[in-house]
Design a protein around this motif. Structure first.
Motif, mmCIF file in Angstrom:
data_model
loop_
_atom_site.group_PDB
_atom_site.id
_atom_site.type_symbol
_atom_site.label_atom_id
_atom_site.label_comp_id
_atom_site.label_asym_id
_atom_site.label_seq_id
_atom_site.Cartn_x
_atom_site.Cartn_y
_atom_site.Cartn_z
ATOM 1 N N LEU A 8 -0.145 24.388 77.513
ATOM 2 C CA LEU A 8 0.326 23.012 77.467
ATOM 3 C C LEU A 8 0.975 22.698 76.124
ATOM 4 O O LEU A 8 2.026 22.061 76.065
ATOM 5 N N LEU A 9 0.383 23.179 75.043
ATOM 6 C CA LEU A 9 0.939 22.958 73.713
ATOM 7 C C LEU A 9 2.306 23.626 73.563
ATOM 8 O O LEU A 9 3.253 23.021 73.072
ATOM 9 N N VAL A 10 2.415 24.863 74.019
ATOM 10 C CA VAL A 10 3.687 25.584 73.945
ATOM 11 C C VAL A 10 4.740 24.889 74.809
ATOM 12 O O VAL A 10 5.891 24.725 74.392
ATOM 13 N N ALA A 11 4.369 24.453 75.998
ATOM 14 C CA ALA A 11 5.310 23.773 76.889
ATOM 15 C C ALA A 11 5.785 22.453 76.281
ATOM 16 O O ALA A 11 6.974 22.120 76.348
ATOM 17 N N MET A 12 4.879 21.722 75.640
ATOM 18 C CA MET A 12 5.252 20.455 75.008
ATOM 19 C C MET A 12 6.173 20.689 73.812
ATOM 20 O O MET A 12 7.135 19.943 73.604
ATOM 21 N N LEU A 13 5.910 21.719 73.028
ATOM 22 C CA LEU A 13 6.770 22.028 71.889
ATOM 23 C C LEU A 13 8.166 22.448 72.331
ATOM 24 O O LEU A 13 9.167 22.049 71.731
ATOM 25 N N LEU A 14 8.256 23.242 73.388
ATOM 26 C CA LEU A 14 9.560 23.639 73.917
ATOM 27 C C LEU A 14 10.328 22.443 74.469
ATOM 28 O O LEU A 14 11.539 22.318 74.246
ATOM 29 N N ALA A 15 9.649 21.565 75.176
ATOM 30 C CA ALA A 15 10.294 20.367 75.703
ATOM 31 C C ALA A 15 10.785 19.465 74.568
ATOM 32 O O ALA A 15 11.890 18.911 74.631
ATOM 33 N N LEU A 16 9.981 19.343 73.523
ATOM 34 C CA LEU A 16 10.375 18.541 72.374
ATOM 35 C C LEU A 16 11.593 19.128 71.675
ATOM 36 O O LEU A 16 12.514 18.403 71.290
ATOM 37 N N MET A 17 11.630 20.446 71.552
ATOM 38 C CA MET A 17 12.788 21.097 70.930
ATOM 39 C C MET A 17 14.057 20.879 71.743
ATOM 40 O O MET A 17 15.126 20.630 71.189
ATOM 41 N N VAL A 18 13.956 20.944 73.046
ATOM 42 C CA VAL A 18 15.124 20.731 73.903
ATOM 43 C C VAL A 18 15.608 19.285 73.779
ATOM 44 O O VAL A 18 16.810 19.026 73.672
ATOM 45 N N LEU A 19 14.672 18.341 73.756
ATOM 46 C CA LEU A 19 15.051 16.934 73.617
ATOM 47 C C LEU A 19 15.702 16.659 72.267
ATOM 48 O O LEU A 19 16.697 15.947 72.171
ATOM 49 N N LEU A 20 15.140 17.217 71.207
ATOM 50 C CA LEU A 20 15.660 16.974 69.869
ATOM 51 C C LEU A 20 16.990 17.671 69.634
ATOM 52 O O LEU A 20 17.785 17.225 68.816
ATOM 53 N N SER A 21 17.252 18.747 70.336
ATOM 54 C CA SER A 21 18.506 19.472 70.119
ATOM 55 C C SER A 21 19.715 18.680 70.590
ATOM 56 O O SER A 21 20.834 18.968 70.204
ATOM 57 N N GLY A 22 19.515 17.662 71.386
ATOM 58 C CA GLY A 22 20.613 16.828 71.832
ATOM 59 C C GLY A 22 21.076 15.833 70.780
ATOM 60 O O GLY A 22 22.089 15.181 70.948
ATOM 61 N N CYS A 23 20.355 15.713 69.693
ATOM 62 C CA CYS A 23 20.667 14.717 68.662
ATOM 63 C C CYS A 23 20.864 15.341 67.293
ATOM 64 O O CYS A 23 20.613 14.704 66.280
ATOM 65 N N VAL A 24 21.309 16.567 67.232
ATOM 66 C CA VAL A 24 21.489 17.235 65.945
ATOM 67 C C VAL A 24 22.872 16.934 65.374
ATOM 68 O O VAL A 24 23.799 16.635 66.112
ATOM 69 N N PRO A 25 23.019 16.988 64.058
ATOM 70 C CA PRO A 25 24.328 16.741 63.446
ATOM 71 C C PRO A 25 25.330 17.842 63.792
ATOM 72 O O PRO A 25 24.963 18.991 63.947
ATOM 73 N N GLY A 26 26.580 17.462 63.895
ATOM 74 C CA GLY A 26 27.636 18.430 64.159
ATOM 75 C C GLY A 26 27.837 18.739 65.623
ATOM 76 O O GLY A 26 28.554 19.670 65.962
ATOM 77 N N ASP A 27 27.221 17.952 66.507
ATOM 78 C CA ASP A 27 27.358 18.238 67.936
ATOM 79 C C ASP A 27 28.597 17.619 68.558
ATOM 80 O O ASP A 27 28.802 17.700 69.748
ATOM 81 N N GLY A 28 29.458 16.984 67.741
ATOM 82 C CA GLY A 28 30.695 16.409 68.241
ATOM 83 C C GLY A 28 30.589 14.956 68.647
ATOM 84 O O GLY A 28 31.560 14.379 69.118
ATOM 85 N N THR A 29 29.437 14.348 68.462
ATOM 86 C CA THR A 29 29.248 12.949 68.830
ATOM 87 C C THR A 29 30.032 12.020 67.919
ATOM 88 O O THR A 29 30.565 11.017 68.361
ATOM 89 N N TYR A 30 30.114 12.357 66.648
ATOM 90 C CA TYR A 30 30.734 11.471 65.660
ATOM 91 C C TYR A 30 32.099 11.979 65.235
ATOM 92 O O TYR A 30 32.317 13.174 65.108
ATOM 93 N N THR A 31 33.013 11.025 65.047
ATOM 94 C CA THR A 31 34.373 11.321 64.606
ATOM 95 C C THR A 31 34.660 10.469 63.376
ATOM 96 O O THR A 31 33.813 9.697 62.934
ATOM 97 N N ALA A 32 35.878 10.576 62.848
ATOM 98 C CA ALA A 32 36.265 9.765 61.689
ATOM 99 C C ALA A 32 36.274 8.278 62.046
ATOM 100 O O ALA A 32 36.027 7.426 61.193
ATOM 101 N N GLN A 33 36.518 7.942 63.314
ATOM 102 C CA GLN A 33 36.510 6.548 63.740
ATOM 103 C C GLN A 33 35.113 6.059 64.097
ATOM 104 O O GLN A 33 34.804 4.886 63.956
ATOM 105 N N ASN A 34 34.272 6.921 64.589
ATOM 106 C CA ASN A 34 32.904 6.591 64.993
ATOM 107 C C ASN A 34 31.956 7.400 64.115
ATOM 108 O O ASN A 34 31.570 8.509 64.467
ATOM 109 N N GLN A 35 31.562 6.824 62.986
ATOM 110 C CA GLN A 35 30.780 7.569 62.001
ATOM 111 C C GLN A 35 29.285 7.304 62.151
ATOM 112 O O GLN A 35 28.869 6.260 62.628
ATOM 113 N N ALA A 36 28.504 8.283 61.724
ATOM 114 C CA ALA A 36 27.046 8.137 61.707
ATOM 115 C C ALA A 36 26.659 7.249 60.540
ATOM 116 O O ALA A 36 27.197 7.379 59.449
ATOM 117 N N GLY A 37 25.707 6.352 60.757
ATOM 118 C CA GLY A 37 25.292 5.402 59.731
ATOM 119 C C GLY A 37 23.902 5.692 59.183
ATOM 120 O O GLY A 37 23.375 6.800 59.284
#
Length: 95
Positions: A8-37
């Motif tokens: 259960l601990l390993v499964a929760m850690l893997l799920a957390l890593m997958v969820l957090l990987s969607g919000c990492v810097p450099g993933d193309g979400t931000y541009t010069a017009q839409n900047q991270a604050g």
């Protein structure tokens, strides 16, 4: 019983890593017009260790967002890094 908790601990850690990987810097979400604050700076500071590991396998991912709003993003990022890693020492037992 112990193996169920471990699984259960390993499964929760893997799920957390997958969820957090969607919000990492450099993933193309931000541009010069839409900047991270400021608040994204805090988030990116908290997920910096995860971003570092993902960046080993995906060269587009960085630990720091290039398209940011400047000083405010920097402040949020460093506050999160310092409080996240420096705060660990508060919980260590002293001899």
């Amino acid at each position: 019983m112990k193996s169920k908790k471990y699984f259960l601990l390993v499964a929760m850690l893997l799920a957390l890593m997958v969820l957090l990987s969607g919000c990492v810097p450099g993933d193309g979400t931000y541009t010069a017009q839409n900047q991270a604050g400021f608040f994204w700076g805090i988030w990116h500071g908290w997920v910096a260790p995860i971003s570092l590991v993902i960046g080993l396998f995906n060269h587009d991912i960085r630990i720091y967002e290039i398209n940011n709003s400047g000083w405010w993003y920097d402040l949020g990022y460093y506050l999160a890094v310092i409080s996240g890693f420096g705060g660990i020492s508060l919980f260590r037992k002293k001899k």
